[in-house]
Enzyme design. Structure first.
Site, PDB file in Angstrom:
ATOM      1  N   ASP A   1      17.594 -13.972 -19.849  1.00 24.93           N
ATOM      2  CA  ASP A   1      17.565 -13.978 -21.214  1.00 24.93           C
ATOM      3  C   ASP A   1      18.177 -12.531 -21.659  1.00 24.93           C
ATOM      4  OD1 ASP A   1      16.145 -15.209 -23.171  1.00 24.93           O
ATOM      5  OD2 ASP A   1      14.168 -14.590 -22.481  1.00 24.93           O
TER       6      ASP A   1
ATOM      7  N   LYS B   1      14.960 -26.474 -23.684  1.00 23.17           N
ATOM      8  CA  LYS B   1      15.905 -25.655 -22.421  1.00 23.17           C
ATOM      9  C   LYS B   1      15.501 -26.510 -21.391  1.00 23.17           C
ATOM     10  CE  LYS B   1      14.705 -21.405 -24.922  1.00 23.17           C
ATOM     11  NZ  LYS B   1      13.906 -20.169 -24.923  1.00 23.17           N
TER      12      LYS B   1
ATOM     13  N   GLN C   1       8.975 -16.955 -22.024  1.00 19.94           N
ATOM     14  CA  GLN C   1       8.992 -17.072 -23.393  1.00 19.94           C
ATOM     15  C   GLN C   1       8.261 -16.461 -24.129  1.00 19.94           C
ATOM     16  OE1 GLN C   1      11.237 -19.589 -24.535  1.00 19.94           O
ATOM     17  NE2 GLN C   1      10.332 -19.519 -26.578  1.00 19.94           N
TER      18      GLN C   1
HETATM   19  N1  GUN Z   1      11.365 -16.746 -28.197  1.00 18.31           N
HETATM   20  C1  GUN Z   1      11.904 -17.087 -29.275  1.00 18.31           C
HETATM   21  N2  GUN Z   1      13.301 -17.062 -28.598  1.00 18.31           N
HETATM   22  C2  GUN Z   1      13.261 -16.903 -27.576  1.00 18.31           C
HETATM   23  C3  GUN Z   1      14.322 -16.140 -26.510  1.00 18.31           C
HETATM   24  O1  GUN Z   1      15.436 -16.167 -26.571  1.00 18.31           O
HETATM   25  N3  GUN Z   1      13.807 -15.894 -25.204  1.00 18.31           N
HETATM   26  C4  GUN Z   1      12.422 -15.914 -25.003  1.00 18.31           C
HETATM   27  N4  GUN Z   1      12.063 -15.444 -23.775  1.00 18.31           N
HETATM   28  N5  GUN Z   1      11.607 -15.991 -25.740  1.00 18.31           N
HETATM   29  C5  GUN Z   1      11.953 -16.634 -27.005  1.00 18.31           C
END
Ligand code: GUN
Length: 290
Positions: free
Chosen positions: A116, A49, A93
């Site tokens: 998110d 990311k 995350q």
């Molecule tokens: N862990 C796995 N996928 C995601 C996501 O899309 N957002 C977040 N915050 N954590 C994750």
């Protein structure tokens, strides 16, 4: 039959954002990542990311906290980022350690920085078709794939497999919106659904998000269906260096010949999620500059 190229579609979104961000003056859009502990998958996701953000010209910062961090300390960090005007998006995350409640944590993020789309306020906004809301990246990516592949949704029957909070449920809300894409007739199926195949065979568009490898077989779809496969499952494969390969929720080899369009795994929905996170960050930046 068209295999939908998620990598190519994600790349064009990233190029569009790079162009848009390149034309901005003043402080750039910025996203903050909070990562608790050292989960290898989380490390690799956040790295990906951050790399994509950098490529676009979006500033990113990483806030690492130890596995045994207290809820209070984590929330202090979120509060500080909420209060920082130079930060437009915040992503905590998942997974979080067992002693920290994920929903409570996601709700601590200011709704207007919740890129998110996991915050209760944003789920409410989606339900009310309020455009200020952020849509979770995977369902937002599904919609974008459908739209950019020229798949009509209006008046058509979308069948969704899976009722998860972050995919199935928001995907259903998006498909039934009074919008394009949207205006679909939606059926949401789950583990208690009876006579599942009779329902999936009626699908014009089938979205599979149940996390079971090769679950959707050829006898479960009608000719001409559009298939969006959200599954990412590891199955043992001794011929691969890692000892496994990734497969979707759909038996691709069997279903593809009947489908008008189908997404592969990997290379379908997967690459879209990071692109949509960047799009949400840009949306957060824009909203803060009105
Ligand atoms: N862990 C796995 N996928 C995601 C996501 O899309 N957002 C977040 N915050 N954590 C994750």
């Amino acid at each position: 039959m068209q295999v939908i190229d998620g990598n190519a579609i994600a790349k064009s979104i990233i190029e569009e954002l790079t162009h848009a961000v390149g034309g901005l003056s003043g402080k750039p859009p910025a996203v903050a990542f909070i990562r608790v502990g050292e989960d290898p998958a989380s490390i690799s996701y956040v790295r990906k990311k951050q790399k994509t953000a950098e490529q676009i010209g979006i500033q990113s910062s990483l806030h690492r906290l130890p596995e045994d961090v207290s809820k209070e300390e984590l929330f202090e960090k979120i509060d500080a980022l909420n209060a920082d005007d130079a930060v437009h998006g915040i992503l905590v995350q998942a997974p979080l350690p067992a002693h920290i409640d994920e929903t409570e944590t996601f709700n601590r993020v200011a709704p207007d920085k919740d890129v998110d789309g996991f915050n209760t306020v944003n789920i409410g906004r989606l339900c009310q078709e309020d455009e200020r809301g952020f849509v979770a990246c995977t369902p937002a990516g599904i919609v974008e794939l459908i739209q950019r592949s020229g798949i009509e949704t209006e008046g058509r029957h979308v069948v969704i497999l899976g009722r998860s909070q972050i995919v199935g449920k928001p995907a259903a809300l998006l498909m039934m919106r009074k919008a394009v894409p949207g205006n679909a007739t939606v059926t949401l199926c789950h583990s208690r659904t009876r006579d599942l195949a009779a329902i999936t065979r009626q699908a014009d568009i089938l979205i599979a998000a149940i996390g079971r490898p090769n679950f959707v077989t050829a006898d479960m779809v009608q000719d001409g269906v559009a298939v969006i496969d959200v599954g990412i499952n590891r199955v043992e494969d001794a011929s691969r260096p890692r000892g496994y390969r990734l497969v979707g929720d759909v038996d691709f080899a069997a279903v593809a010949p009947k489908a008008a369009q189908i997404t592969p795994v990997p290379g379908g929905v997967g690459p879209m999620t990071v692109a949509m996170l960047m799009k949400n960050t840009y949306q957060a930046y824009r909203a803060s500059h009105i």
